[in-house]
Design a protein around this motif. Structure first.
Motif, mmCIF file in Angstrom:
data_model
loop_
_atom_site.group_PDB
_atom_site.id
_atom_site.type_symbol
_atom_site.label_atom_id
_atom_site.label_comp_id
_atom_site.label_asym_id
_atom_site.label_seq_id
_atom_site.Cartn_x
_atom_site.Cartn_y
_atom_site.Cartn_z
ATOM 1 N N GLU A 1 66.556 80.503 -75.400
ATOM 2 C CA GLU A 1 67.962 80.650 -74.965
ATOM 3 C C GLU A 1 68.040 81.424 -73.651
ATOM 4 O O GLU A 1 68.811 81.076 -72.766
ATOM 5 C CB GLU A 1 68.726 81.496 -75.991
ATOM 6 N N ASN A 2 67.246 82.448 -73.571
ATOM 7 C CA ASN A 2 67.237 83.286 -72.375
ATOM 8 C C ASN A 2 66.849 82.462 -71.146
ATOM 9 O O ASN A 2 67.476 82.559 -70.091
ATOM 10 C CB ASN A 2 66.241 84.436 -72.608
ATOM 11 N N PRO B 1 72.418 90.256 -68.477
ATOM 12 C CA PRO B 1 72.779 90.449 -69.881
ATOM 13 C C PRO B 1 74.046 91.304 -69.984
ATOM 14 O O PRO B 1 74.298 92.145 -69.123
ATOM 15 C CB PRO B 1 71.590 91.199 -70.455
ATOM 16 N N THR C 1 63.926 94.370 -74.820
ATOM 17 C CA THR C 1 64.720 93.795 -75.901
ATOM 18 C C THR C 1 64.692 94.644 -77.168
ATOM 19 O O THR C 1 63.798 95.455 -77.367
ATOM 20 C CB THR C 1 64.219 92.375 -76.256
ATOM 21 N N GLU D 1 67.005 89.276 -77.349
ATOM 22 C CA GLU D 1 67.833 88.994 -76.181
ATOM 23 C C GLU D 1 67.429 89.908 -75.036
ATOM 24 O O GLU D 1 67.094 91.071 -75.269
ATOM 25 C CB GLU D 1 69.313 89.268 -76.510
ATOM 26 N N CYS E 1 67.919 92.487 -72.280
ATOM 27 C CA CYS E 1 68.973 93.463 -72.033
ATOM 28 C C CYS E 1 68.632 94.383 -70.876
ATOM 29 O O CYS E 1 69.197 95.454 -70.747
ATOM 30 C CB CYS E 1 69.342 94.208 -73.303
ATOM 31 N N LYS F 1 65.254 82.970 -79.139
ATOM 32 C CA LYS F 1 66.042 83.769 -78.184
ATOM 33 C C LYS F 1 65.426 83.693 -76.785
ATOM 34 O O LYS F 1 66.137 83.695 -75.779
ATOM 35 C CB LYS F 1 66.082 85.234 -78.617
#
Ligand code: BGC
Length: 767
Positions: free
Chosen positions: A393-394, A76, A411, A415, A417, A390
Motif C-alpha cells: 500500500e505504501n 504520512p 513504523t 504504515e 510514519c 502495508k
C-alpha cells in the motif's frame, strides 16, 4: 567525552555520590525493561529537579498528527509515538510532614546500582532535612521477567536521629504527557478507576489507536522486614489515585513499602478481562513476594547470560560496556512476540517514536540470532512479513504498481510514519535490508523452509519495487536509480548511491535465485506463490536485465566505487582537518553546509562492503576503507561498529579498537552528548557485532561458519558463545591461542583463519 561518573564494574552500573547535573542521563542509563514494558530510572518519590518521566508498554503507540512546515503529497498523516504510559512507580514520601525531594534535601552517601545479573536497580542514600531530621533510604526495583506484566519496588526508610511519622503515598497517575508530542495533546482517555483494600486500578484507552490499558498497584508494608497492616486514606482525582499510609517509627527501625505495579493491555487480553487479569497478576506477585520473585528473575537472567555473555579479561571498562549492551538488548526484546520490535531507544526515551527502523534487519537480527533460539530472529522476520500488505500500500501511494512493496523507514504497524521527504521518499535502501535479513537468517540458521513459507513473497514484492524504481539511462546505456538518500543522511536527493544500487541489483538476483530454488525443491509452494503474487515470466526477465545492467559510479583514478554520482566534485578534506569545536557537525553547522561537505554520517559504501564482504577481495576493502573512513564523522550510533568490523578484517587493529570503544561506551560515556534522551539500543547490537564479527572474525558465507580471531592489545582474553544451527560454540581467545568448544551433541565443521577443522561433540580444539 562527556560523562565519567559511572564507576567501572564487571557486572554493575554504579553511580556513587548524587550527580544532580546528570539526573536525566542517569534516568536513561539505569533504565529497566522486560521485553513487554520498560521505564526510565525515574525516582519513585517526588523530585522537583529536571527529569524526563518515562514508562512505556511494548506495541502501544499513538499516531501523532504530522507537523511539517510545507506539506508534500505522499507524506504520512502521522508520526507514531511510543506512548508515555501511566506512572505506577510513584511513591510520595513525607518525613514528619516534610516532602522527601532529592533536589531540596542534603544528600549524603548516595549510591545507585544496576545489577546486570538480575536486572535489579537499587538506590541508597541518607537525606538530611533543614530541621536536622535524617533518614536512611534504600530502594530496590525490578521489572519481572517471570510475570512480565508486573514490576516490584521495595522502598525502605530508617530514621537516623528521631522518632516520628513516616508517610508513604503510593499512587497511580494516568495524567501523563509525551514530552515530544507535536501539538501538546493528551494521548489517553481515562475510562474507569477502581480501589480495593490496598489495590488500585486505572483503566485508560489511547485516543485514536484505541489500545486499552489497565494500570494497577498493590501495596504491602513491613516493619523491620515483618509484615504489618496499615489503615489508609484514599485520594482519587480525575486521572490519579493516591493512598496515604502514615506510621510512627522509632529511631533505627526500618519501615518499608513493597509496591507491585504494572500494566495489562488489550494486545494480550480481551478488554473486558484487563482489570481482572491485572488484579490476578498483582496478587500472584504479592503472594510470591519480593525476594522469591527476585530469585526467579536471577534464574531467568542467568539463562540469558549463559549464551549471551561475553567475558573480557584485562579491561574492566570494556567488560562493563559489552555487558551493558547485551543487557539492554535483552531488556528491550525478548523475542516471543512477533508483533513487537526494537526501537532505536527501546524503552528508554521518546525520541525516534520508539518505532521500527532498518536497524533491526541490518544490526539487531544477527545478535538475537546468535544468542537466542532461532525462532527469535524468525519472529523479527515475521513482523515484516505480516506488514507486507502495508508495504505494498505504501508503494502504491507513491505511484508503484503491481504488488511492488516499499517498507517504511519508520513504523509501528507497517504504515510509513516518517515525515521528512528526503528520508520518507528517498531513503529507500531500507527495502534492501529487509531482504538482506532474510538471506542472513536463512544462511545462518539453514531454515530454507522460511523462504518457501514467507520470504519469497517479500522478495518478489521488493524486487518489483527495484525494477520499477530504476530507469534506463540512454546516456549511460545502463539502469540508474535517481533521487535517493543513502545511509549517509548528510546528503540527499543524490543519483546512483552505490550502496542503494548494489542492494537493488543483489535483491533482484537473490529473488530470481530463490524462485529457481523453490521451483526445484518446493514446487507446491512455488505454484502457490506464483498464483498469489500473479508473477509473470516477463517480470523476472526484466529483473534480470535491470540487475545485469545496473550502473555503479566508479573512479578509475582512485580505484574506488563512488558513494554517488559527483562525489569527487566535493572538497575531500578529511575529518581530521576539522576543529573539535565544530563537532558534532550536526549540532554546529548549518544543514546547507553539511549537505555540501564531503562528510559522511555513517557507513554508506562501507555498509555495502560489510554486508557483501565476500564479493570483494581484501585489497578492495582496504582501498574503500582508506578512502571513506577518513571522511566519516560517525554521527550516527550505527557507524562505529561497521567500521570496527571492517578495520579488524584488514588488520587495522588500533582503528578497530578505537571504533569498538566508541560503540561500546557510547551511552555510558555519552560520546554523542544525548544520552539524557535515551539509550541507543539498536546500535548496541553493533557493539556485539564488533566483538564477534570484528575481533572474533566470525563470518558465515556459503553455509560455512568461519573465524579469524584477533585480540586488542590491552585485553588479556575474551570469550563468547554463539548458537549456530543446532550447535552452541564457545570461542575463547587470548594472545597465545584460540580455543573452540563445541557444547552440542553433534560435530561441527568450522574454518579458522583459513583452515578447516572439525570439533567433535562436547569437544575442545585449540588453534
Ligand atoms: C540513522 C539511521 C537510523 C536511525 C535510527 C539515524 O540517525 O542515520 O540510519 O535508522 O537513526 O537509529
Amino acid at each position: 567525552m562527556n560523562l565519567n561518573y559511572i564507576k567501572p564494574h564487571e557486572w554493575k552500573i554504579i553511580e556513587e555520590g548524587f550527580h544532580k547535573e546528570h539526573v536525566t542521563a542517569s534516568e536513561s542509563i539505569f533504565s529497566l525493561g522486560n521485553g513487554a514494558m520498560g521505564q526510565r530510572a525515574n525516582f519513585e518519590e517526588y523530585y522537583s529537579g529536571e527529569s524526563l518521566q518515562g514508562s512505556y508498554i511494548g506495541g502501544i503507540y499513538y499516531p501523532d498528527k504530522t507537523r511539517v512546515g510545507w506539506w508534500k503529497n505522499g507524506y504520512p498523516e502521522y508520526f507514531a509515538k511510543v506512548l508515555n504510559a501511566p506512572n505506577w512507580i510513584g511513591i510520595g514520601v513525607k518525613i514528619n510532614g516534610k516532602v522527601l525531594d532529592l533536589n531540596k534535601c542534603e544528600i549524603i552517601d548516595f549510591s545507585r546500582e544496576l545489577d546486570m545479573r538480575n536486572g535489579l536497580l537499587t538506590r541508597s542514600f541518607i537525606a538530611s532535612f533543614p530541621d536536622g531530621d535524617m533518614v536512611k533510604v534504600h530502594v530496590k526495583r525490578f521489572l519481572s521477567m517471570a510475570l512480565n506484566e508486573v514490576g516490584v519496588i521495595k522502598y525502605s526508610i530508617t530514621p537516623i536521629n528521631f522518632d516520628g511519622n513516616i508517610e508513604y503515598e503510593p499512587y497511580l497517575d494516568a495524567g501523563i504527557l509525551n514530552e515530544d508530542s507535536n501539538y501538546d495533546e493528551f494521548f489517553w482517555e481515562i475510562l474507569d478507576k477502581k480501589t480495593y483494600d490496598d489495590e488500585a486500578y486505572i483503566m485508560s484507552k489511547t485516543l485514536k489507536t484505541g489500545f486499552d490499558v489497565c494500570t494497577g498497584m498493590k501495596t504491602t508494608f513491613q516493619l523491620n522486614d515483618a509484615a504489618i497492616t496499615l489503615e489508609k486514606e484514599t485520594h482519587s482525582e480525575e486521572k490519579s489515585i493516591t493512598y496515604q499510609y502514615t506510621k510512627s517509627i522509632n529511631t533505627g527501625d526500618t519501615f518499608s513499602i513493597v509496591k507491585y505495579g504494572g500494566y495489562t493491555q488489550s494486545m494480550n487480553h480481551p478488554v473486558g478481562e484487563l482489570f481482572y487479569v491485572s488484579a490476578q497478576k498483582l496478587n500472584e506477585a504479592a503472594s510470591i513476594g519480593f525476594d522469591l520473585l527476585l530469585e526467579k528473575q536471577e534464574k531467568l537472567w542467568s539463562r540469558i547470560w549463559d549464551t549471551a555473555d561475553i567475558v573480557i579479561n584485562g579491561d574492566i571498562k570494556a567488560q562493563q560496556a559489552i555487558r551493558f549492551n547485551i543487557f539492554q538488548l535483552n531488556q528491550t526484546y525478548s523475542g516471543e512476540d512477533s508483533r513487537l520490535n526494537i526501537g532505536p531507544k527501546g524503552f528508554t526515551g521518546e525520541k525516534y517514536g520508539g518505532s521500527t527502523y532498518w536497524d533491526t534487519e541490518a544490526y539487531c537480527i544477527p545478535f538475537y540470532m546468535s544468542t537466542k533460539d532461532h525462532n527469535v530472529a524468525r519472529n523479527l522476520l515475521i513482523y515484516r512479513y505480516n506488514q507486507l500488505d502495508k508495504a505494498i500500500e505504501n508503494a502504491e501511494k507513491l505511484g508503484f504498481k503491481n504488488g511492488a512493496a516499499l517498507y517504511p523507514m519508520v513504523t509501528m504497524n507497517g504504515e510509513e510514519c516518517h515525515n521528512e521527504w528526503e528520508i520518507t521518499f528517498e531513503e529507500i535502501h531500507r527495502n534492501g535490508a529487509m531482504i538482506y535479513a532474510i538471506y542472513n537468517y536463512v544462511n545462518y540458521t539453514g531454515d530454507v523452509d522460511y523462504i518457501a513459507s514467507h520470504g519469497m513473497e517479500v522478495m518478489i514484492a521488493v524486487a518489483r519495487f527495484w525494477e520499477q524504481r530504476a530507469n534506463f539511462s540512454k546516456d549511460k546505456d545502463q539502469f540508474v536509480i535517481l533521487g535517493v538518500t543513502g545511509p549517509n543522511e548528510y546528503e540527499n536527493n543524490v543519483n546512483n548511491n552505490w550502496y542503494t544500487n548494489y542492494l537493488a541489483k543483489w535483491c533482484l538476483e537473490y529473488a530470481m535465485e530463490n524462485l529457481e530454488l523453490l521451483k526445484e525443491n518446493y514446487p507446491q509452494d512455488y505454484d502457490r506463490i506464483i498464483g498469489k503474487t500473479n508473477l509473470e515470466a516477463e517480470e523476472t526477465i526484466k529483473w534480470g536485465e535491470v540487475a545485469r545492467q545496473m550502473y555503479f559510479p566508479y573512479s578509475e583514478a582512485d580505484g574506488v566505487y563512488l558513494q554517488q554520482d559527483g562525489f569527487l566534485d566535493k572538497e575531500l578534506i578529511p575529518v581530521a582537518g576539522l576543529s573539535k569545536s565544530e563537532r558534532p557537525i550536526n549540532q554546529k553547522w548549518s544543514w546547507d553546509r553539511i549537505l555540501r561537505s564531503p562528510y559522511i554520517k555513517q557507513a554508506d559504501v562501507l555498509q555495502g562492503f560489510y554486508f557483501f564482504e565476500n564479493h570483494f577481495d581484501d585489497k578492495m576493502i582496504e582501498k574503500h576503507f582508506d578512502f571513506y573512513e577518513p571522511l566519516t564523522v560517525h554521527e550516527s550510533s550505527l557507524s562505529p561498529c561497521v567500521h570496527s568490523i571492517l578495520a579488524s578484517k584488514i588488520d587495522r587493529n588500533e582503528k578497530a579498537y578505537e571504533m569498538y570503544l566508541r560503540t561500546s561506551r557510547l551511552d555510558l560515556d555519552d560520546y554523542n552528548h544525548e544520552v539524557h534522551e535515551g539509550l541507543h539500543i539498536t546500535s548496541m547490537a553493533g557493539t556485539w557485532l564488533s566483538i564477534v564479527q570484528g575481533f572474533g572474525g566470525m563470518r558465515n558465507f556459503d553455509n560455512q561458519l568461519s573465524f579469524d580471531p584477533k585480540i586488542p592489545k590491552n585485553w588479556k582474553s575474551y570469550s563468547f558463545k554463539i548458537k549456530y544451527r543446532e550447535h552452541t560454540i564457545k570461542v575463547f581467545k587470548n594472545h597465545e591461542s584460540c580455543k573452540f568448544y563445541n557444547e552440542s551433541d553433534t560435530p561441527v565443521k568450522i574454518i579458522v583463519s583459513g583452515k578447516e577443522i572439525t570439533i567433535f561433540n562436547q569437544d575442545l580444539v585449540v588453534v
